[in-house]
Design a protein around this motif. Structure first.
Motif, PDB file in Angstrom:
ATOM      1  N   ALA A 175      10.362   2.655  -1.152  1.00  0.00           N
ATOM      2  CA  ALA A 175      10.173   2.768   0.288  1.00  0.00           C
ATOM      3  C   ALA A 175       8.689   2.666   0.604  1.00  0.00           C
ATOM      4  O   ALA A 175       7.859   3.335  -0.025  1.00  0.00           O
ATOM      5  CB  ALA A 175      10.730   4.099   0.780  1.00  0.00           C
ATOM      6  N   ALA A 176       8.354   1.837   1.580  1.00  0.00           N
ATOM      7  CA  ALA A 176       6.967   1.614   1.980  1.00  0.00           C
ATOM      8  C   ALA A 176       6.707   2.246   3.331  1.00  0.00           C
ATOM      9  O   ALA A 176       7.554   2.208   4.224  1.00  0.00           O
ATOM     10  CB  ALA A 176       6.663   0.125   2.029  1.00  0.00           C
ATOM     11  N   SER A 177       5.514   2.780   3.482  1.00  0.00           N
ATOM     12  CA  SER A 177       5.179   3.478   4.723  1.00  0.00           C
ATOM     13  C   SER A 177       4.682   2.548   5.809  1.00  0.00           C
ATOM     14  O   SER A 177       4.657   2.894   6.977  1.00  0.00           O
ATOM     15  CB  SER A 177       4.102   4.529   4.441  1.00  0.00           C
ATOM     16  N   ARG A 178       4.289   1.359   5.426  1.00  0.00           N
ATOM     17  CA  ARG A 178       3.587   0.495   6.358  1.00  0.00           C
ATOM     18  C   ARG A 178       4.528  -0.177   7.346  1.00  0.00           C
ATOM     19  O   ARG A 178       5.544  -0.755   6.960  1.00  0.00           O
ATOM     20  CB  ARG A 178       2.815  -0.564   5.585  1.00  0.00           C
ATOM     21  N   ARG A 179       4.163  -0.154   8.609  1.00  0.00           N
ATOM     22  CA  ARG A 179       4.986  -0.777   9.634  1.00  0.00           C
ATOM     23  C   ARG A 179       4.975  -2.288   9.517  1.00  0.00           C
ATOM     24  O   ARG A 179       5.907  -2.953   9.967  1.00  0.00           O
ATOM     25  CB  ARG A 179       4.505  -0.354  11.014  1.00  0.00           C
ATOM     26  N   VAL A 199      13.868  -4.420   7.580  1.00  0.00           N
ATOM     27  CA  VAL A 199      14.170  -3.515   8.693  1.00  0.00           C
ATOM     28  C   VAL A 199      13.834  -2.083   8.303  1.00  0.00           C
ATOM     29  O   VAL A 199      13.263  -1.323   9.087  1.00  0.00           O
ATOM     30  CB  VAL A 199      15.647  -3.638   9.093  1.00  0.00           C
ATOM     31  N   ASN A 200      14.198  -1.723   7.074  1.00  0.00           N
ATOM     32  CA  ASN A 200      13.986  -0.358   6.606  1.00  0.00           C
ATOM     33  C   ASN A 200      12.786  -0.213   5.683  1.00  0.00           C
ATOM     34  O   ASN A 200      12.588   0.854   5.097  1.00  0.00           O
ATOM     35  CB  ASN A 200      15.249   0.141   5.897  1.00  0.00           C
ATOM     36  N   ASN A 201      11.974  -1.270   5.558  1.00  0.00           N
ATOM     37  CA  ASN A 201      10.750  -1.222   4.743  1.00  0.00           C
ATOM     38  C   ASN A 201      11.034  -0.810   3.306  1.00  0.00           C
ATOM     39  O   ASN A 201      10.369   0.078   2.751  1.00  0.00           O
ATOM     40  CB  ASN A 201       9.725  -0.263   5.363  1.00  0.00           C
ATOM     41  N   LYS A 202      11.995  -1.484   2.688  1.00  0.00           N
ATOM     42  CA  LYS A 202      12.347  -1.147   1.312  1.00  0.00           C
ATOM     43  C   LYS A 202      12.454  -2.410   0.458  1.00  0.00           C
ATOM     44  O   LYS A 202      12.794  -3.483   0.938  1.00  0.00           O
ATOM     45  CB  LYS A 202      13.671  -0.392   1.259  1.00  0.00           C
ATOM     46  N   VAL A 203      12.198  -2.217  -0.814  1.00  0.00           N
ATOM     47  CA  VAL A 203      12.425  -3.265  -1.795  1.00  0.00           C
ATOM     48  C   VAL A 203      13.240  -2.651  -2.928  1.00  0.00           C
ATOM     49  O   VAL A 203      13.061  -1.476  -3.270  1.00  0.00           O
ATOM     50  CB  VAL A 203      11.095  -3.877  -2.297  1.00  0.00           C
TER      51      VAL A 203
END
Length: 118
Positions: free
Chosen positions: A22-26, A74-78
């Motif tokens: 999960a990434a914090s960056r918008r 959409v959810n800032n995930k890889v």
């Protein structure tokens, strides 16, 4: 950018695991995302990468056909889906990010995920 990995654990040889980051960056959608791993005495190895749209990916020969990288902008995930695991896949896994088109991965997760494949 803060990156937080999850999903590691212990699995038998031949099994599967899914790592998530999960990434914090918008502006996550502007980043190229990668998964690395490291074992004692070896350099950190780039396993897979996905460019910002998700259409183009890279895989190291060691995991090609077994691992799949994907991203959710959409959810800032890889994610890294790992199938047909082997004992040699045992390592500490890291999520990393770099600006799209950039050379170096500037942002790293803590790499606390350790996969034991028995």
């Amino acid at each position: 950018v803060q990156l937080v990995e999850s999903g590691g654990g212990s699995v038998q040889a031949g099994g599967s695991l899914r790592l998530s980051c999960a990434a914090s960056r918008r502006t996550f959608g502007l980043l190229t995302m990668g998964w690395f791993r490291q074992t004692p005495g070896k350099e950190r190895e780039l396993l897979a990468a996905v460019e910002r749209s998700g259409r183009n990916t890279y895989y190291a020969d060691s995991v090609k056909g077994r691992f799949t990288i994907s991203r959710d902008n959409v959810n800032n995930k890889v994610h890294l889906q790992m199938d047909s695991l082997k004992p040699e896949d045992t390592a500490v896994y890291y999520c990393a990010a770099k600006p799209s088109g950039g050379t170096n991965y500037d942002y790293w997760g803590q790499g606390t995920q350790e996969l034991q494949s028995q």
